[in-house]
Design an enzyme around this catalytic site. Structure first.
Site, PDB file in Angstrom:
ATOM      1  N   ASP A 144       0.836  -1.199   0.000  1.00  0.00           N
ATOM      2  CA  ASP A 144       0.000   0.000   0.000  1.00  0.00           C
ATOM      3  C   ASP A 144       0.872   1.251   0.000  1.00  0.00           C
ATOM      4  O   ASP A 144       2.069   1.193   0.304  1.00  0.00           O
ATOM      5  CB  ASP A 144      -0.930   0.025   1.213  1.00  0.00           C
ATOM      6  N   GLU A 165       0.079  -1.060   5.656  1.00  0.00           N
ATOM      7  CA  GLU A 165       1.153  -0.695   6.576  1.00  0.00           C
ATOM      8  C   GLU A 165       1.156   0.804   6.853  1.00  0.00           C
ATOM      9  O   GLU A 165       1.431   1.244   7.975  1.00  0.00           O
ATOM     10  CB  GLU A 165       2.507  -1.121   5.994  1.00  0.00           C
TER      11      GLU A 165
END
Length: 423
Positions: free
Chosen positions: A80, A175
């Site tokens: 991400d 994350e």
């Protein structure tokens, strides 16, 4: 190097921005696009036991090619990108043989990546840089890490003469919003230890990080016609301003470095009736970390006391939640895993830069979940914004470090000089 460039660009051009306001995992459906792409690529290069679960956590195995017992090690990165800056429609620019001068990212908007401001650029004169076009972030955090792990695994598969034990790789969503390890199955991963490839410049090797908490302070007010407001109106925005002013002005991200902690107000939304302030609290020292949280609560209590009679109830409500802790406590007992990475860098003529992380990685939480997990450089700079860039040579060096760690781990005593026990 072109292989690395092509792979990296194929990742960063997929929008994987995460969303802290979502309750799903992954927090955005678009993360599945790259996740599924990675699964197919891992299978294609020859990785085994490639899996993806219902929350998009990816795991895969490179089997051992030695006939003696070797610890299982892992390499972890996240796919991400931060919601701090848009990651949609990324248009990477390739700057070959960088000349050390200003780089025009976007002529129309006059966006310049300049070594006069970003002095780290001068380290990479003569190298190939990948930058943004000035309108998005790049996504080297942490698609550079994924690029390096996949490339290293492919290299080991294609060069079986390099001996190594069993290697597990793991790619995570979310994350950037602090949830990357929340659903990571450490037992399923099955590694004795791992490394996150999520650092910045070449040589970074980190096993200390901030203790981290997030705070949301909601301020209540009373809206009254301003012409008749004396003694009646309570403007929640002004109370929020008082709260922010009460925080130490010299303990912010822009005024601290090294082991110095901070308070960081990152969102503010409000009206007369209600204002919400969101901030993060950071400190490497656990005692100072607890005192920082107490400081926030003390300011809130003081504000509530001031308005108790007029408002009739608490005018400020604080929600403080711990996010992760300093991994040092979990890594120091197995410090040799840091020593292996340090030796790998030295053997590759890379100067190790062992320093504390002024942030966190999936490895922080994983270390407390039973998977000690130091952090290694991925090569990028200026993360989370339009000035982000990564030297291709740095990504290649990270690939080499992964391969060397795998090689060292298969050697007696991991190639380290182990002190002899006294008789």
């Amino acid at each position: 190097m072109q292989h690395i460039i092509d792979r990296f660009i194929s990742y960063v051009t997929v929008d994987t921005e995460s969303d802290p306001n979502s309750e799903t995992t992954p927090s955005t459906a678009k993360q599945w696009v790259l996740a599924n792409q990675l699964v197919e690529e891992l299978k294609k290069i020859g990785m085994q036991d490639v899996t993806i679960d219902d929350k998009s956590y990816i795991m895969a195995t490179l089997p051992s090619n030695v006939d003696h017992d070797v610890p299982t090690i892992g390499f972890v990165s996240h796919f991400d990108t931060t919601p701090d800056f848009t990651g949609a429609n990324v248009k990477p620019q390739i700057i070959p043989n960088y000349d050390g001068k200003d780089i025009v990212l976007n002529a129309e908007q006059n966006i310049i990546l300049s070594p006069s401001y970003f002095k780290d650029l001068l380290q990479y004169k003569g190298q190939t840089l990948i930058t943004t076009d000035g309108t998005t972030l790049l996504g080297a955090d942490d698609k550079a890490g994924i690029t390096e792990i996949v490339t290293a695994m492919e290299f080991l598969i294609n060069n079986p003469e390099i001996k190594h034990g069993k290697i597990r790789v793991g790619f995570t969503p979310d994350e950037e919003i602090g949830r990357g390890a929340h659903h990571f199955d450490v037992n399923k991963f099955g590694a004795d230890w791992a490394y996150t490839m999520d650092g910045s410049q070449v040589g970074e090797l980190e096993y200390e990080n901030f203790n981290a908490a997030g705070a949301k302070i909601t301020f209540k007010g009373k809206s009254v016609h301003p012409g008749y407001a004396k003694g009646k109106m309570i403007n929640s925005m002004l109370i929020a301003n008082d709260f922010i002013t009460a925080l130490p002005s010299d303990e912010t991200p822009e005024t601290t470095k090294g082991y110095e902690g901070f308070y960081h107000v990152h969102h503010l939304t409000g009206s007369i009736e209600e204002t919400v302030v969101e901030l993060i609290i950071r400190d490497h020292n656990k005692i100072k970390f607890e005192k920082r949280k107490e400081k926030v609560e003390k300011i809130v209590r003081k504000i509530n006391k001031k308005f108790a009679k007029q408002f009739g109830e608490d005018v400020a409500i604080a929600e403080i939640n711990d996010q992760y802790y300093n991994m040092k406590e979990k890594v120091v007992p197995v410090k040799y895993i840091v020593d292996i990475a340090e030796k790998a860098m030295k053997e590759l003529d890379i100067k190790p830069l062992i320093k504390p992380i002024r942030g966190g990685t999936d490895g922080c939480q994983l270390s407390y979940m039973g998977l000690p997990c130091p952090n290694i450089f991925a090569g990028g700079h200026n993360f989370h914004g339009k000035y982000e860039y990564v030297p291709v040579e740095s990504m290649q060096k990270a690939v080499n470090v992964i391969v060397k760690i795998a090689e060292l781990t298969a050697m007696p005593d991991y190639g380290l000089v182990v002190p002899k026990k006294k008789k």
